[in-house]
Design an enzyme around this catalytic site. Structure first.
Site, short mmCIF file in Angstrom:
data_model
loop_
_atom_site.label_atom_id
_atom_site.label_comp_id
_atom_site.label_asym_id
_atom_site.label_seq_id
_atom_site.Cartn_x
_atom_site.Cartn_y
_atom_site.Cartn_z
CD GLU A 209 -41.54 44.26 -45.02
OE1 GLU A 209 -41.83 44.73 -44.05
OE2 GLU A 209 -41.11 43.21 -44.74
CE LYS A 343 -40.12 37.67 -40.78
NZ LYS A 343 -38.67 38.24 -41.01
CE LYS A 394 -42.32 43.08 -39.12
NZ LYS A 394 -40.88 42.81 -38.74
#
Length: 433
Positions: A209, A343, A394
């Site tokens: 990430e 998500k 995020k």
């Protein structure tokens, strides 16, 4: 009417070099939407199924030709001639056609790619940005906000090959007045952290990430390094910048022994002990959010954690809730956590994603829109965060174009909306506003 004339699926690559599904939806009038499904590394056991081919001779079994075939075959046939503006109806057609509880027949990767492509095509047909169309679908037309970013600047766990057990150590630029300013603050701390790690002899290679992935003596050492980096960048920890963690505790939970095993620092904890361990960290550092602080099935432990810290900080359920309204309702009813990570590939359609966001907000939970560790250049989550006024996002660190693509889209959106999309900073975080 914005009728669908063609649906195309193809196999493309994600940020980890694995195949994923991309879908195109073509409408009458030449309007087109294109979207790609992301993929996770630390996944909840109750997530919708990501369909892989299993052919070891091709992409080590990770090909997605079966999912692509579902897009080009039964899904395309079922959606042809339908109105792309009828998002909920089209998503339900795909759910019913699949016919399984977890989208195992076609794969959530196939269904989601088409679902998002439908939304993009519909936005194109309406001549509006995607975030505006999402706000319409959400029943909140014209209501926007810029999300507070959680920037994952040290990667551990399943996102990195290092000694750090906790998966994500994040910074939040709460002192910023705009998203643009917050992004700059995060970037400056990120570069400052590189210097801190180098000075201590650590690697500055990055994880999945985009955050650094050093071998550290303990998980707390990651927080200590970030503390120095924030100060060196000229910011005050706790005022300008706050901290957040994603433990992804299911990944280091030993189910047989019923313990949380931090192998990187040689410590083992019971559920209650680990809660007190986390509480100790929040007392030594301005940590305002902890995600998946226990195993996804440790509901008794989560009840204890929520009683211990839930009135002081944000406790986010990711693997715990998997963007699923049935599981989220159980959490709400039983006083488990106070925030949900969203998500959309955990559930598989845009409509179901919006339902989870609404249920969470109606219950007083905060909402964090999230990427996956396997990403593409698709920036839909940026529009989702703004269009639902979710409040937080995020999407990784300040490196790797698969992460930065989302930040850049948010910059464009803020420029377009101006004061219509306020940046609320710490007010968005549960227990802090």
């Amino acid at each position: 009417m914005a009728n669908i004339i063609k649906v195309i699926g193809r196999e493309i690559m994600d940020s980890r070099g694995n195949p994923t599904v991309e879908a195109e939806v073509h409408l009458e009038g030449g309007f087109i939407g294109m979207a790609a499904a992301p993929s996770g590394a630390s996944t909840g056991s109750r997530e919708a199924l990501e369909l892989r081919d299993g052919d070891k001779a091709r992409y080590l079994g990770k090909g997605v030709l079966k999912a692509v075939a579902a897009v080009n075959g039964p899904i395309a046939e079922a959606l042809k001639g339908k109105d792309a503006l009828a998002q909920a109806e089209l998503d339900q057609i795909m759910i019913d056609l699949d016919g399984t509880e977890n989208k195992a027949k076609f794969g959530a990767n196939a269904i989601l790619a088409v679902s998002l492509a439908v939304a993009k095509a519909a936005a194109d047909a309406k001549h509006v940005p995607l975030y505006a169309h999402i706000a319409d679908l959400n029943g909140t037309p014209g209501v926007y906000s810029m999300p507070l970013p959680m920037m994952n600047i040290i990667n551990g766990g399943e996102h990195a090959d290092n000694s750090v057990d906790i998966q994500e150590f994040m910074i939040q630029p709460v002192g910023a007045k705009t998203f643009r300013e917050g992004l700059r603050m995060g970037a400056e701390v990120f570069h400052s952290l590189a210097k801190v790690l180098k000075a201590d002899g650590h690697s500055t290679a990055v994880g999945d990430e985009g955050g650094f992935a050093p071998n550290l003596a303990s998980n707390e050492a990651a927080l200590a390094a970030i503390k120095v980096a924030v100060a060196n960048a000229g910011y005050e920890l706790g005022k300008d910048i706050t901290l957040a963690m994603d433990c992804a505790a299911s990944e280091f939970y030993d189910k047989e022994a019923n313990i949380y095993d931090l192998k990187g620092e040689g410590k083992k904890f019971t559920s209650e002990e680990f809660n007190f361990f986390l509480q100790g960290l929040t007392e030594r550092y301005p940590i305002v959010s902890i995600e998946d602080g226990l195993d996804e099935s440790d509901w008794d432990g989560f009840a204890h954690q929520t009683k211990l810290m839930g009135d002081k900080i944000q406790l986010v359920g990711d693997d715990l809730f998997v963007t699923n309204t049935k599981i989220l309702k159980r959490g709400i009813d039983n006083g488990i956590a106070n925030s949900i990570l969203i998500k959309f590939n955990q559930i598989g359609t845009l409509t179901e994603t919006l339902a989870a966001i609404k249920m969470a907000k109606d219950a007083g939970f905060t909402v964090v829109i999230s990427h996956r560790s396997g990403e593409t250049e698709d920036s839909t989550i940026a529009d989702l965060a703004v269009g639902t006024a979710a409040g937080q996002i995020k999407t990784g660190s300040l490196s790797r174009s698969d992460r930065v693509a989302k930040y850049n889209q948010l910059l464009r959106i803020e420029e377009a909306l101006g004061s219509k999309a306020p940046y609320n900073g710490l007010k968005e975080v549960k227990g802090q506003g």
